[in-house]
Design a protein around this motif. Structure first.
Motif, PDB file in Angstrom:
ATOM      1  N   THR A 169      53.780  32.479  44.067  1.00  0.00           N
ATOM      2  CA  THR A 169      52.969  32.996  45.179  1.00  0.00           C
ATOM      3  C   THR A 169      53.473  34.293  45.796  1.00  0.00           C
ATOM      4  O   THR A 169      52.879  35.343  45.582  1.00  0.00           O
ATOM      5  CB  THR A 169      52.862  31.927  46.288  1.00  0.00           C
ATOM      6  OG1 THR A 169      54.173  31.564  46.671  1.00  0.00           O
ATOM      7  CG2 THR A 169      52.121  30.727  45.784  1.00  0.00           C
ATOM      8  N   MET A 170      54.608  34.227  46.528  1.00  0.00           N
ATOM      9  CA  MET A 170      54.920  35.387  47.360  1.00  0.00           C
ATOM     10  C   MET A 170      55.081  36.669  46.555  1.00  0.00           C
ATOM     11  O   MET A 170      54.570  37.715  46.928  1.00  0.00           O
ATOM     12  CB  MET A 170      56.181  35.153  48.180  1.00  0.00           C
ATOM     13  CG  MET A 170      56.398  36.294  49.151  1.00  0.00           C
ATOM     14  SD  MET A 170      57.821  36.097  50.192  1.00  0.00           S
ATOM     15  CE  MET A 170      59.048  36.872  49.227  1.00  0.00           C
ATOM     16  N   VAL A 171      55.798  36.578  45.450  1.00  0.00           N
ATOM     17  CA  VAL A 171      56.020  37.794  44.678  1.00  0.00           C
ATOM     18  C   VAL A 171      54.715  38.315  44.087  1.00  0.00           C
ATOM     19  O   VAL A 171      54.629  39.471  43.669  1.00  0.00           O
ATOM     20  CB  VAL A 171      57.050  37.579  43.565  1.00  0.00           C
ATOM     21  CG1 VAL A 171      58.422  37.379  44.158  1.00  0.00           C
ATOM     22  CG2 VAL A 171      56.659  36.408  42.693  1.00  0.00           C
ATOM     23  N   LYS A 172      53.696  37.456  44.062  1.00  0.00           N
ATOM     24  CA  LYS A 172      52.404  37.921  43.561  1.00  0.00           C
ATOM     25  C   LYS A 172      51.603  38.621  44.659  1.00  0.00           C
ATOM     26  O   LYS A 172      50.528  39.148  44.398  1.00  0.00           O
ATOM     27  CB  LYS A 172      51.598  36.730  43.028  1.00  0.00           C
ATOM     28  CG  LYS A 172      52.290  35.974  41.892  1.00  0.00           C
ATOM     29  CD  LYS A 172      51.808  36.452  40.536  1.00  0.00           C
ATOM     30  CE  LYS A 172      52.636  35.891  39.401  1.00  0.00           C
ATOM     31  NZ  LYS A 172      52.485  34.441  39.230  1.00  0.00           N
ATOM     32  N   ALA A 173      52.130  38.584  45.878  1.00  0.00           N
ATOM     33  CA  ALA A 173      51.382  39.190  46.978  1.00  0.00           C
ATOM     34  C   ALA A 173      51.205  40.687  46.760  1.00  0.00           C
ATOM     35  O   ALA A 173      50.163  41.252  47.094  1.00  0.00           O
ATOM     36  CB  ALA A 173      52.083  38.921  48.302  1.00  0.00           C
ATOM     37  N   GLY A 174      52.229  41.346  46.203  1.00  0.00           N
ATOM     38  CA  GLY A 174      52.097  42.773  45.931  1.00  0.00           C
ATOM     39  C   GLY A 174      51.018  43.029  44.889  1.00  0.00           C
ATOM     40  O   GLY A 174      50.221  43.969  45.009  1.00  0.00           O
ATOM     41  N   VAL A 175      50.982  42.155  43.875  1.00  0.00           N
ATOM     42  CA  VAL A 175      49.936  42.263  42.859  1.00  0.00           C
ATOM     43  C   VAL A 175      48.576  42.047  43.513  1.00  0.00           C
ATOM     44  O   VAL A 175      47.608  42.762  43.241  1.00  0.00           O
ATOM     45  CB  VAL A 175      50.178  41.225  41.738  1.00  0.00           C
ATOM     46  CG1 VAL A 175      49.035  41.235  40.752  1.00  0.00           C
ATOM     47  CG2 VAL A 175      51.508  41.489  41.063  1.00  0.00           C
ATOM     48  N   PHE A 176      48.537  41.054  44.414  1.00  0.00           N
ATOM     49  CA  PHE A 176      47.284  40.794  45.124  1.00  0.00           C
ATOM     50  C   PHE A 176      46.829  42.038  45.879  1.00  0.00           C
ATOM     51  O   PHE A 176      45.651  42.398  45.860  1.00  0.00           O
ATOM     52  CB  PHE A 176      47.473  39.632  46.101  1.00  0.00           C
ATOM     53  CG  PHE A 176      46.325  39.458  47.048  1.00  0.00           C
ATOM     54  CD1 PHE A 176      45.163  38.809  46.643  1.00  0.00           C
ATOM     55  CD2 PHE A 176      46.379  39.967  48.336  1.00  0.00           C
ATOM     56  CE1 PHE A 176      44.091  38.662  47.502  1.00  0.00           C
ATOM     57  CE2 PHE A 176      45.315  39.833  49.199  1.00  0.00           C
ATOM     58  CZ  PHE A 176      44.165  39.178  48.781  1.00  0.00           C
ATOM     59  N   MET A 177      47.788  42.705  46.529  1.00  0.00           N
ATOM     60  CA  MET A 177      47.418  43.870  47.329  1.00  0.00           C
ATOM     61  C   MET A 177      46.842  44.979  46.450  1.00  0.00           C
ATOM     62  O   MET A 177      45.849  45.616  46.796  1.00  0.00           O
ATOM     63  CB  MET A 177      48.664  44.371  48.070  1.00  0.00           C
ATOM     64  CG  MET A 177      48.387  45.370  49.150  1.00  0.00           C
ATOM     65  SD  MET A 177      47.277  44.732  50.368  1.00  0.00           S
ATOM     66  CE  MET A 177      48.293  43.442  51.047  1.00  0.00           C
ATOM     67  N   LEU A 178      47.506  45.183  45.289  1.00  0.00           N
ATOM     68  CA  LEU A 178      46.990  46.196  44.362  1.00  0.00           C
ATOM     69  C   LEU A 178      45.584  45.826  43.905  1.00  0.00           C
ATOM     70  O   LEU A 178      44.698  46.676  43.794  1.00  0.00           O
ATOM     71  CB  LEU A 178      47.912  46.312  43.145  1.00  0.00           C
ATOM     72  CG  LEU A 178      49.259  46.983  43.372  1.00  0.00           C
ATOM     73  CD1 LEU A 178      50.033  47.031  42.074  1.00  0.00           C
ATOM     74  CD2 LEU A 178      49.047  48.386  43.900  1.00  0.00           C
ATOM     75  N   ALA A 179      45.385  44.533  43.655  1.00  0.00           N
ATOM     76  CA  ALA A 179      44.072  44.088  43.185  1.00  0.00           C
ATOM     77  C   ALA A 179      43.044  44.213  44.303  1.00  0.00           C
ATOM     78  O   ALA A 179      41.929  44.684  44.102  1.00  0.00           O
ATOM     79  CB  ALA A 179      44.159  42.647  42.700  1.00  0.00           C
ATOM     80  N   ARG A 180      43.449  43.812  45.514  1.00  0.00           N
ATOM     81  CA  ARG A 180      42.538  43.826  46.646  1.00  0.00           C
ATOM     82  C   ARG A 180      42.051  45.254  46.944  1.00  0.00           C
ATOM     83  O   ARG A 180      40.880  45.480  47.196  1.00  0.00           O
ATOM     84  CB  ARG A 180      43.264  43.226  47.869  1.00  0.00           C
ATOM     85  CG  ARG A 180      42.563  43.276  49.178  1.00  0.00           C
ATOM     86  CD  ARG A 180      41.175  42.712  49.146  1.00  0.00           C
ATOM     87  NE  ARG A 180      41.102  41.275  49.372  1.00  0.00           N
ATOM     88  CZ  ARG A 180      40.215  40.478  48.758  1.00  0.00           C
ATOM     89  NH1 ARG A 180      39.381  40.982  47.862  1.00  0.00           N
ATOM     90  NH2 ARG A 180      40.173  39.202  49.021  1.00  0.00           N
TER      91      ARG A 180
END
Lengths: 766, 473
Positions: free
Chosen positions: A249-260
């Motif tokens: 989860t947390m480390v994927k937050a940066g990926v999420f932000m790029l995707a978002r």
């Protein structure tokens, strides 16, 4: 819909508050009770929200209307895939943690923080406003700080917790700065407005700084080079935390932000180059570093770094296939890596070690764990029919079709994957297979622990088999959300013999060969870490502390004369610089026809002032200063201000008397300061004097204002019927002032009474 | 002409004055002991905040334009009274413990508050100066309240000598402004501002004003007194000085710079922005090296002065609102933090070092939790009050084209997390080996309850707070 959305985000927070109570009531089983919360979130997403038709659910609750901050939700395909991961793996981890932290005295605190973290993550991925999104982002950093530092008796654990917090926290602030630029350029912080203003932002002057700031935020969180070092260090956390935060989860937050923000940021060469390079570098560096690790957890941590690099690289490529590949890989990685982390936790829990070299043959002792872990490792290695296989196929397809440098990217990707295959083999074959090791007493743990591993691993298998369902319901909507246009997705295991399949086969074969040779190679590369970004972090931290101490010594000496000098210096700059700037505009009157008496008095004052400075005793200084004060009074008198002169005489006399009384009790001057100190102080004092003189000259050049005198002269008879102007002023015009003065006298008298009674009491011996 | 309205608008000032006279009278007649003075002071402050609350929707100029009452000044009166009430609540246990509980503490406290209210409702530079001096003199004495302690004497003397110096500059600045405008009335200066804002004499006066007020708010480079004085003064006094004193000085600064001068975008604004950046950087970086909690909070208050100055430098109505919101957040949080420090401090002034807080959560979980709340709020972590304040000020700075300043602010906030969170680490992540400290007495608990509740309320419902002092926003 709104209550359901509110429950998704705030249910976990509410649960966090009651977690300690639950521990008191249910003991270890409290974690299973809490698991109902994320499990119900998964249920809501599956059965009640369903796959949204247009991929979007919105709700807005006003919070600070004046600032335009609302609590708004934005749930699209991208949010759904993350909510499923966070809540789904969260359920597994909670059940697991109850058994893992069996009878731990701080279980309540652990559960509180993990629920806070879960709520923050859910809020992050469903948030519809950049600023609330940022709030949740920082909250994940803070809650992870407490989770990493959970085993706080260990100094290394505390240090790495702080390191993770400082890096991700600072990154978060950079993200905020980027958001502010983005929001200012677009004119709104609502995702609904921002996601449709990509062109406006890309063409604005704020694009590049905004992009850089946002990328720093995303890269720190998702452990991209050069900020990656905190992630392996964060392995000091308890294993359920590593499994949950540091893989799924947390480390994927940066990926999420790029995707978002993909629709806003993507599409420029800056974006492709920056994101692509960071992703590719992280991917290869993580894979290479992983291979040399002995500690199973660090080994997994480095493969996670590599996987995060792959995800970032794919988003940097940004084509439809690449985004789709990223989403499939995201899902596959979370499932197998979560399972493998939990496996390491079981191994550690049962054998007491995580060292690859001293483990082996565990399958006989813990068959269920071994089976589940192998299933997960198959997905990691990318073997059919696991979801990991589909992910890898898509990944190669996207890399081969990359709009720039496809061959370099593919070559790097293949290398990283070969290493990943070898690590997956190392992870399972070395640990569970082969001859038995020194460990003899291990056995399968309770079902709460291996059950989670089995569930996640089988999900990876099931998703591979039912790839089309996953495609239409999860990956499709997510890709649609990221691309900002409708994307039809279909996934399958078999696409015929094509270059991608050949690459896959080559990867597997090379990976197997690498595993066969792993002993000599690992010995050569053991402990090899090609990048020392951590040193920069350590140096920066040490430098900050050192400069703070140095400043204290320099400026905060405790010496009042230093403070006074610095204050004076600052004043000179602040007031003196405008004088220099306005020099031509300033006019001054330097009258040469001075009368004799004032000149003499002024001269006396100057001499007295000089003597006051030179005086060897404080008594001498006071007397000399007294001369200066009386000189001023005489000057007042000469320039027809008798009332001022009287006041000045009174005040001066009083202060000389008081100072004398005090000085009598003070020691003589013993230290005069060094010659250089005195010189610099003399210079400063001279400059201060010059400034004051200049100011006086400027002020006297202004025309005098006589309005007040004229007013009283004209109005005293007309308005107050009095001929004595002074009387009229005192009792009529400024009557209230007089009242105030009487009050002051009254208060002073009361104070005097109180003081006197105190003295009388003392004399009476009371 | 004086009318009924004049008195109505100045009602809070009168109620404070009447209270203080009552206390002086009872002290002189020795009707009651110090406890009775405390009771009178708290009652008077409650009445004052009630009266100020009634004035929240009034606005007008009173006493020939010397003071002006509006929502902002009434609101600040309430905030200052609150700070007074919390200080009075904490003072009795603190001083009784040290055998130094005397009635004049409340007299000085109330006089200081009168000065502060005067500053917040000043409509004339003379009134402003009067308020500043009244406040400062009381604070000088309060800083050395336990007169047998050398440390406090040193603190008071340093504060007094440097403060007198700053007051002189302030007064000189007022004189220069009077010289260029022909009036000290703020309305008159505001009307004349457009015509004289570039006059050298006026600018020199403004620079002197900045020196004087910069000292009072403890902004770099006029901050040197703050760490020494904050550390040396009795902790309850430090808490009061750091919150109410700073609030009043910033209210004055905001009224002069934003309402009267309209500095937005001018060179003056740039100077203030520079001071703001310097305060943020220096305050936060140096705070890291501190091992004494009082001293650490002193440097952090320098940093907070920087954030507040960012709002002033913005020079807009938003900046004005930001300053008031920030002051609210900062005041309630810092008061609470100093109340905890005062409780934890031993009579020989030991126990304020960071190491003394090790493992506090094990012995006093409630106090540790409350302290953690304050630290989170000071760092600016949502959803607590400190975040809203910071957010609002930085937003105002960005909208006033001071984006660089907002970025400096955000980055230095990251630095500040280091030392605020270290307190939490000490309390939570280490084993306790120090002595056991009993729970605070009831008044302190009440003070902690009030401030902790407000930290959350202001953070969660900032709009409601904003409505109080900015009815239009």
């Amino acid at each position: 819909m709104t209550p359901l959305l509110l429950y998704i985000v705030f249910g976990a927070f509410a649960a966090a508050v009651i977690a300690p109570l639950l521990v008191r009531w249910f003991g270890d089983r409290a974690s299973a009770v809490l698991a109902i919360v994320p499990a119900s979130v998964v249920g809501i997403v599956f059965f009640m929200l369903g796959p949204p038709p247009d991929g979007l659910l919105q709700a807005t609750i006003p919070w600070i209307p004046s600032l335009g901050i609302d609590l708004s939700f934005w749930v699209d395909g991208l949010s759904i895939i993350f909510v499923l991961l966070i809540a789904g793996i969260g359920t597994v981890v909670l059940v697991y943690a109850g058994a893992y932290l069996h009878d731990h005295r701080d279980l309540g605190r652990f559960l509180t923080w993990i629920m806070v973290f879960m709520g923050a993550m859910l809020g992050l991925v469903t948030s519809g406003n950049l600023l609330t999104l940022f709030l949740f982002w920082e909250l994940t950093s803070i809650s992870s700080y407490f989770l990493i530092g959970f085993l706080h008796d260990d100094a290394a654990s505390r240090k790495s917790a702080l390191q993770a917090l400082l890096i991700t926290g600072a990154g978060g602030l950079s993200l905020l700065a980027g958001f502010i630029l983005l929001g200012s350029a677009v004119g709104s912080y609502e995702l609904s407005a921002i996601l449709t203003s990509g062109d406006a932002f890309r063409s604005s002057e704020w694009y590049l700084p905004g992009l850089l700031l946002i990328l720093i935020g995303a890269f720190t969180k998702s452990a991209q080079v050069p900020f990656h070092f905190w992630l392996p260090n964060a392995m000091a956390a308890p294993t359920p935390v590593s499994a949950y935060l540091h893989s799924a989860t947390m480390v994927k937050a940066g990926v999420f932000m790029l995707a978002r923000l993909h629709p806003v940021l993507n599409g420029t060469s800056e974006f492709h180059v920056l994101v692509g390079t960071a992703g590719a570098a992280t991917m290869i560096l993580g894979a290479v570093s992983a291979f040399g690790q002995r500690d199973l957890k660090r080994l997994l941590a480095y493969t996670t770094v590599s996987a995060l690099g792959t995800l970032v690289l794919l988003l940097g490529i940004g084509t439809e296939t690449a985004v789709q590949a990223a989403m499939v890989f995201l899902l596959a990685h979370a499932l197998y890596k979560g399972a493998l982390f939990l496996t390491v936790g079981i191994v550690d829990h049962e054998t007491g070690t995580r060292d690859v070299e001293s483990l082996g043959g565990l399958w006989r002792m813990m068959p269920m764990t071994a089976l589940a872990a192998t299933l997960a490792a198959l997905s990691m290695a990318g073997l059919p029919p696991m979801l990991g296989f589909i992910g890898k196929e898509l990944l190669y397809e996207a890399k081969l079709a990359a709009p720039w440098a496809p061959w370099t990217i593919t070559a790097l990707g293949v290398t990283a994957n070969i290493l990943t295959v070898a690590v997956a083999a190392l992870m399972t074959l070395r640990t569970f297979g082969g001859a038995s090791s020194s460990v003899r007493t291990a056995h399968d743990p309770s079902w709460q622990m291996w059950g989670g591993v089995a569930l996640l691993a089988s999900l990876g298998f099931a998703a591979g088999m039912a790839a089309d369902l996953v495609a239409t319901h999860i990956v499709g909507p997510a890709t649609t959300a990221i691309r900002g246009e409708r994307v039809e997705t279909s996934l399958g295991l078999w696409h015929g013999v094509n270059p991608v399949l050949l690459l896959s086969l080559a990867t597997l074969a090379s990976g197997a060969a690498l595993y066969a040779l792993h002993r000599p190679i690992r010995r050569m590369t053991a402990g090899w870490r090609p990048w020392k970004a951590e040193r920069a972090y350590d140096a920066a931290l040490a430098g900050m502390l050192a400069s703070a101490r140095k400043q204290t010594l320099w400026l905060q000496s405790g010496q009042i004369s230093t403070y006074l000098a610095l204050t004076l210096l600052a004043t000179l700059l602040l007031v003196g610089l405008p004088i220099l700037a306005f020099w031509p505009q300033l006019s001054m009157v330097v009258a040469m026809d001075l009368a004799l008496l004032p000149t003499v008095i002024a001269g006396m004052m100057a001499i007295a002032a000089f003597l006051a400075v030179r005086a060897k005793t404080s008594l001498g200084s006071i007397i000399a200063l007294g001369v200066v004060g009386y000189g001023i009074a005489v000057l007042f008198l000469l320039y027809s201000a008798p009332d001022l002169a009287m006041t000045q005489f009174a005040v001066e006399t009083l202060s000389v008397v008081l100072l004398m009384l005090v000085v009598a009790k003070l020691p003589e001057f013993r230290q005069m300061g060094s010659r250089s100190t005195r010189l610099w102080q003399a210079g400063l004092a001279g400059a201060g004097g010059a400034l004051m003189t200049l100011l006086v000259l400027f002020v006297t050049a202004e025309p005098a204002r006589m309005t007040l005198a004229t007013f009283y002269g004209e109005a005293s008879y007309a308005l107050a019927n009095g001929r004595n102007i002074v009387n009229v002023i005192l009792v009529d015009f400024r009557g209230l002032d007089t009242l105030g003065e009487i009050t002051v006298l009254g208060i002073a008298a009361l104070g005097a009474v109180a003081l006197l009674r105190l003295v009388v009491d003392k004399e009476d011996g009371r | 002409m004086l009318t009924y309205t004049d008195f109505l608008l100045a009602m809070p000032l009168f109620s404070l004055t009447v209270t203080v006279l009552l206390i002086i009278a009872t002290e002189a007649a020795r009707v009651g002991r110090a406890r009775f003075s405390q009771f009178l002071a708290i009652t008077g402050l409650l009445v004052t905040s009630l009266l100020a609350g009634l004035n929240l929707r009034e606005s007008g100029v009173a006493f020939q334009g010397m003071i002006a009452t509006d929502a902002a000044s009434s609101y600040l009166t309430i905030l200052l009274s609150l700070a007074g009430i919390v200080t009075a609540l904490v003072a009795r246990p603190y001083f009784e413990h040290r055998d130094a509980h005397r009635g004049e503490f409340y007299i000085l406290l109330l006089f200081a508050i009168i000065g502060m209210v005067l500053m917040a409702s000043a409509n004339d530079l003379i009134t402003l100066f009067l308020g500043i001096e009244l406040m400062s003199f009381c604070l000088y004495v309060l800083a050395g309240f336990e007169r047998t302690k050398d440390k406090q004497n040193e603190s008071a003397l340093k504060y007094f000598l440097l403060g007198a110096f700053a007051s002189a500059f302030l007064l000189y600045g007022i004189a220069l402004i009077y010289g260029s405008v022909g009036s000290t009335n703020l309305d008159a200066i505001a009307r004349a501002y457009a015509g004289i804002s570039n006059q050298p004499l006026f600018l020199l006066g403004t620079a002197m004003l900045i020196v004087g007020l910069g000292f009072k708010v403890a902004a770099v480079p006029f901050h040197m007194w703050a760490p020494d004085v904050y550390e040396g003064a009795p902790t309850v006094v430090t808490g009061f000085m750091a919150t109410a004193g700073k609030s009043a000085a910033f209210a004055a600064l905001a009224i002069v710079m934003i309402r009267t001068f309209d500095i937005g975008g001018s060179t003056t604004a740039d100077v203030l922005a520079l001071l703001a950046a310097a305060s943020m950087v220096l305050g936060n970086v140096v705070a890291i090296a501190q091992t004494n909690l009082k001293r650490m909070l002193a440097y952090s208050s320098v940093a907070h002065a920087g954030y507040l100055l960012a709002g002033v430098a913005a020079g807009t109505a938003e900046g004005f609102a930001g300053v008031f919101l920030y002051l609210t957040a900062y005041t309630v949080t810092t008061l609470g933090a100093f109340a905890v420090i005062g409780w934890h401090e031993r009579t020989n002034d030991e126990g304020t070092s960071l190491d003394d807080y090790v493992g506090l959560s094990q012995h006093q979980p409630v106090i540790a939790a409350v302290m953690a709340l304050y630290m989170f709020s000071l760092t600016g972590i949502p959803p607590f009050a400190g975040f809203i304040g910071k957010y609002y000020v930085f937003m105002a700075a960005v909208r006033a084209d001071l984006t660089w300043l907002a970025i400096v602010g955000v980055l230095t906030s990251a630095v500040s997390a280091f030392y605020y969170l270290r307190v939490i680490v000490m309390m939570y992540f280490r084993e306790r080996d120090g002595e056991h400290i009993p729970l605070p007495r009831i008044p302190v608990m009440i003070a902690l309850g009030i401030t902790a509740a407000l930290v959350i309320v202001v953070g969660v419902l900032p709009s409601t707070v904003l409505q109080l002092f900015m009815p239009a926003m």
